[in-house]
Design an enzyme around this catalytic site. Sequence first.
Site, PDB file in Angstrom:
ATOM      1  N   SER A  55       0.833  -1.203   0.000  1.00 27.03           N
ATOM      2  CA  SER A  55       0.000   0.000   0.000  1.00 27.03           C
ATOM      3  C   SER A  55       0.866   1.249   0.000  1.00 27.03           C
ATOM      4  O   SER A  55       2.004   1.242   0.483  1.00 27.03           O
ATOM      5  CB  SER A  55      -0.913  -0.005   1.232  1.00 27.03           C
ATOM      6  N   ASP A  56       0.311   2.323  -0.547  1.00 22.71           N
ATOM      7  CA  ASP A  56       1.009   3.604  -0.531  1.00 22.71           C
ATOM      8  C   ASP A  56      -0.014   4.735  -0.525  1.00 22.71           C
ATOM      9  O   ASP A  56      -1.110   4.588  -1.072  1.00 22.71           O
ATOM     10  CB  ASP A  56       1.932   3.755  -1.749  1.00 22.71           C
ATOM     11  N   THR A  57       0.355   5.850   0.091  1.00 26.50           N
ATOM     12  CA  THR A  57      -0.549   6.988   0.235  1.00 26.50           C
ATOM     13  C   THR A  57       0.136   8.277  -0.213  1.00 26.50           C
ATOM     14  O   THR A  57       1.312   8.502   0.091  1.00 26.50           O
ATOM     15  CB  THR A  57      -1.008   7.134   1.702  1.00 26.50           C
TER      16      THR A  57
END
Length: 199
Positions: free
Chosen positions: A79-81
């Site tokens: 995941s990445d934001t």
Amino acid sequence: MNIILASNSPRRKELLSMCGLNFECESADIDENSIINYISSDSSNLSKYDLSEKLVSSLSYEKAIAAHKRNKNNITVGSDTIVSSENEIFIKPKDKDEAYIMLKNLTGKTHRVYTGVSIITDNDIDTFSCYTEVTFYDFDNLTNKIILDYIDTNSPLDKAGGYGIQDMGALLIKEIKGDYYTVMGLPISLLYRKLQKIL
């Protein structure tokens, strides 16, 4: 199959723990800056929002695939934001001065927080992204004090856009439209439903 969370983020670990699923954490050693620079240079025709969606999808995939190569026969989640306005993309600030500029630039405006997720098994790859709109209070003396006090905690330095919705950064937020947990770093409800289809 076991679940591998390709992250050492305590926030993502906390969120995945909410699902009641057994999982292990493993860091994904990738060069995020080189990926961001490459994709950005190759996507100059995209809006900042579209570029942000592309970046979080690519980064989540690269994290997941790096960890999955070491964990075959398992389910790997990356995941990445990224925080994005219409005119600028905000990743993690390099220092306190950059964090101050980021947070001040976000005041009085609505921005988007994009989180990308990749679920990889030996037979399938599912990459998706979500965004939530976040509006900050206007800049005034109180907002300035909150920003300065917040930066003194050093918490903004490891967060996209220089803030976390789950800590003192919440004091800057006037309104959100969308999923709270997407802002925190993992759209857990959607992820849980996708994982249940695999397990």
